[in-house]
Write an enzyme that holds these catalytic residues in place. Structure first.
Site, short mmCIF file in Angstrom:
data_model
loop_
_atom_site.label_atom_id
_atom_site.label_comp_id
_atom_site.label_asym_id
_atom_site.label_seq_id
_atom_site.Cartn_x
_atom_site.Cartn_y
_atom_site.Cartn_z
N TYR A 73 1.72 2.51 4.88
CA TYR A 73 0.46 2.44 4.13
C TYR A 73 -0.50 1.45 4.80
O TYR A 73 -1.68 1.74 4.98
CB TYR A 73 0.75 2.03 2.69
CG TYR A 73 -0.44 2.08 1.77
CD1 TYR A 73 -0.96 3.28 1.31
CD2 TYR A 73 -1.04 0.90 1.31
CE1 TYR A 73 -2.04 3.33 0.45
CE2 TYR A 73 -2.13 0.93 0.45
CZ TYR A 73 -2.62 2.14 0.02
OH TYR A 73 -3.70 2.18 -0.84
N SER A 122 -8.12 -0.46 1.39
CA SER A 122 -7.29 -1.10 0.37
C SER A 122 -7.23 -2.58 0.68
O SER A 122 -7.52 -3.00 1.81
CB SER A 122 -5.88 -0.51 0.43
OG SER A 122 -4.96 -1.27 -0.33
#
Length: 196
Positions: free
Chosen positions: A155, A142
């Protein structure tokens, strides 16, 4: 790999979002598909969209955090398709919580899917990819695997881990002169179910 035609790709997290789009686009290019996700209903919908392009599509309900199930799926893909050339370790989840308030269960849940799912998928498919003579591992990190964001500590931890893992793998494969390579993908903001 210059063409996807008649190749076989395994995709996790294929029921929606990037996984679904990837499956349909690969099918459009003539790639046969082995698709997995925990959401069986939407996985069937992805298969319908991909099958419209005349390729072979197989499905498996799969929790990527379960190592034994991922390894069993990899063997199943090769049995069903004869080989596998690509694995897209794409399944992922998000969690917004300040680090101070994140429970250990939160860390274990998100790591199980976002990081361990990538490790399991890579290790399960790598021998099969090498056996194909023309393979590639694609792991989804990401933008948050490149930069940290407040309330995204859990995350961020998973996506930074995916980045380091994949970059090390790519170097190892190059050093051994393997017919397989690895790529880490760092998408930015995309309208998917992960952040609804």
């Amino acid at each position: 790999m210059k063409s996807f035609k008649d190749k076989v790709a395994a995709i996790t997290g294929a029921a929606s979002g990037m996984g679904r789009t990837l499956a349909v686009e690969l099918a459009r290019r003539g790639c046969h598909l082995a698709l997995s996700d925990v959401n069986e209903t939407e996985l069937v919908r992805t298969a319908e969209l991909a099958s419209a392009h005349g390729v072979r599509v197989t499905l498996r309900r799969l929790d990527v955090a379960n190592r034994a199930d991922v390894f069993a799926w990899a063997d199943e893909v090769v049995r069903d398709h004869g080989r596998v050339n690509l694995v897209f370790n794409n399944a992922g989840v998000a969690l917004t919580v300040p680090v101070e308030h994140a429970r250990i269960d939160d860390f274990e849940w998100i790591m199980g899917i976002n990081f361990w799912g990538v490790v399991h998928g890579t290790q399960a498919f790598l021998p099969h990819l090498k056996a194909s003579g023309d393979g590639h591992v694609v792991n989804t990190s990401s933008l948050f695997g490149l930069m940290a964001i407040p309330t995204q500590g859990t995350y961020n931890a998973t996506k930074f881990a995916v980045r380091g893992f994949t970059e090390a793998l790519r170097m190892e494969l190059e050093m051994e002169g393997a017919c397989v390579s690895a790529t880490c993908v760092h998408p930015g903001g995309i309208a998917t179910n992960i952040a609804m």
